[in-house]
Design a protein around this motif. Structure first.
Motif, mmCIF file in Angstrom:
data_model
loop_
_atom_site.group_PDB
_atom_site.id
_atom_site.type_symbol
_atom_site.label_atom_id
_atom_site.label_comp_id
_atom_site.label_asym_id
_atom_site.label_seq_id
_atom_site.Cartn_x
_atom_site.Cartn_y
_atom_site.Cartn_z
ATOM 1 N N PRO A 160 0.836 -1.212 0.000
ATOM 2 C CA PRO A 160 0.000 0.000 0.000
ATOM 3 C C PRO A 160 0.866 1.255 0.000
ATOM 4 O O PRO A 160 1.872 1.333 0.726
ATOM 5 C CB PRO A 160 -0.803 -0.128 1.297
ATOM 6 N N SER A 161 0.477 2.220 -0.772
ATOM 7 C CA SER A 161 1.279 3.444 -0.896
ATOM 8 C C SER A 161 1.339 4.226 0.411
ATOM 9 O O SER A 161 2.256 5.016 0.625
ATOM 10 C CB SER A 161 0.700 4.333 -2.002
ATOM 11 N N VAL A 162 0.363 4.008 1.293
ATOM 12 C CA VAL A 162 0.307 4.765 2.550
ATOM 13 C C VAL A 162 0.993 4.041 3.706
ATOM 14 O O VAL A 162 1.004 4.541 4.830
ATOM 15 C CB VAL A 162 -1.163 5.064 2.933
ATOM 16 N N ALA A 163 1.566 2.876 3.440
ATOM 17 C CA ALA A 163 2.177 2.089 4.510
ATOM 18 C C ALA A 163 3.510 2.688 4.957
ATOM 19 O O ALA A 163 4.251 3.253 4.157
ATOM 20 C CB ALA A 163 2.381 0.651 4.050
ATOM 21 N N VAL A 164 3.798 2.550 6.253
ATOM 22 C CA VAL A 164 5.046 3.053 6.837
ATOM 23 C C VAL A 164 5.786 1.893 7.512
ATOM 24 O O VAL A 164 5.331 0.753 7.482
ATOM 25 C CB VAL A 164 4.765 4.173 7.862
ATOM 26 N N ASP A 165 6.917 2.214 8.140
ATOM 27 C CA ASP A 165 7.721 1.220 8.848
ATOM 28 C C ASP A 165 8.038 0.031 7.942
ATOM 29 O O ASP A 165 7.583 -1.090 8.174
ATOM 30 C CB ASP A 165 7.011 0.752 10.121
#
Length: 246
Positions: A64-69
Motif C-alpha cells: 500500500p502506498s500509505v504504509a510506513v515502517d
C-alpha cells in the motif's frame, strides 16, 4: 566383359545403391531427431517462462502506498511516542484489547501525544477452516487504508469478528462492511482480487523476524509492553507506558 565380370559389377552397383540409401535414411533420422529436440527444448523454455510468469503474478507483492515502517503498518497521530500494535483480526484477545483500549488510543492520538502504527498480521489462518480469513482480513485492512478509512474499517471489522475455527467472514461480507464506512468500488476490487494478500504475508514474516510470536503485541518506543504476569496490557498499562516514555 565376361558374364562373371558383369555380375560382379551389377552386384557392386546394388551394394553402392544400398549404402547410399542407408546414408540418406540416417541423415533423415538424425535431422528429424534434431528438429524434435529443438521443439522440445523450445517447448520447455516456453513452459518455464510461462510458469515463472504465472508464479510471479500469483505471488506479486503490492505494498500500500500509505504504509510506513518498511511498508508494514498504517500510522495515525503525530506524537513523539510511537505505539506499534500488531494484531490479527481473527484473534479474540486482540478484540478484547481493542474494546478496552480504543478510547485511550483515540484520546492519545487526538492530543498529539502518540503516533500509533497498526500492523495487521495473519498468524491465525489455521483457525478459519482453510479460508485464510486472517490474511484476507489483513489484506482488506490494507485496501481500507488506501481508501483513507483504515481506522473506521478496523473498528467495524472487530465489531463483526467471527469466532475462531469458523470460516470467517466472506469476501462479500467484508466488502459490505467496507461500504458501511464509506469505502467504494476500489476497495471491493482489491478484496475480490486479493490485491494485498501477499502483503499481509510479508507483514507477518516481518513480525516473526522481529521476534514476536503472539497477538496482540503492543510496543511502546521499541519496547514490548506486557500486562500483569506477562499478560496482555490494559488501557491503564498503555497510558502509564506512554507517560513514562514521554
Amino acid at each position: 566383359m565376361s558374364k562373371s565380370q558383369r555380375d560382379r559389377a551389377a552386384a557392386k552397383r546394388i551394394v553402392e545403391q544400398q549404402k547410399a540409401a542407408e546414408r540418406r535414411r540416417r541423415v533423415t533420422i538424425w535431422t528429424s531427431v534434431a528438429v524434435v529436440g529443438v521443439l522440445v527444448i523450445a517447448g520447455l523454455i516456453g513452459w518455464g517462462v510461462l510458469s515463472k510468469q504465472e508464479s510471479s503474478d500469483a505471488g506479486k507483492l503490492t505494498t500500500p502506498s500509505v504504509a510506513v515502517d518498511e511498508g508494514t503498518a498504517f500510522a495515525f497521530g503525530t506524537g513523539k511516542v510511537t505505539i506499534d500494535l500488531y494484531e490479527d483480526f481473527m484473534c479474540p484477545i486482540c478484540n478484547e484489547f481493542e474494546t478496552s483500549a480504543a478510547d485511550t488510543i483515540d484520546s492519545l492520538i487526538t492530543a498529539n501525544t502518540v503516533t500509533v502504527r497498526y500492523h495487521p498480521v495473519s498468524i491465525l489462518d489455521r483457525a478459519s477452516n482453510g479460508t485464510e480469513y486472517s490474511t484476507r482480513a489483513a489484506g482488506a485492512g490494507a485496501a481500507a487504508a488506501e481508501g483513507g478509512k483504515f481506522r473506521e474499517f478496523h473498528k467495524v471489522l472487530y465489531a463483526n469478528q467471527p469466532e475462531e475455527n469458523s470460516d470467517g467472514l466472506t469476501d462479500a461480507k467484508i466488502i459490505e462492511l467496507g461500504k458501511s464506512v464509506g469505502l467504494g468500488d476500489d476497495f471491493a476490487t482489491a478484496v475480490n482480487d486479493k490485491t494485498y494478500d501477499s502483503w499481509a504475508t510479508k507483514v507477518t514474516e516481518t513480525f516473526s523476524a522481529r521476534g514476536y510470536t503472539g497477538t496482540p503485541t503492543v510496543v511502546v518506543n521499541g519496547k514490548q509492553l506486557q500486562g500483569a504476569s506477562g499478560g496482555v496490557p490494559t488501557a491503564a498499562d498503555l497510558s502509564a507506558a506512554v507517560t513514562s516514555a514521554g
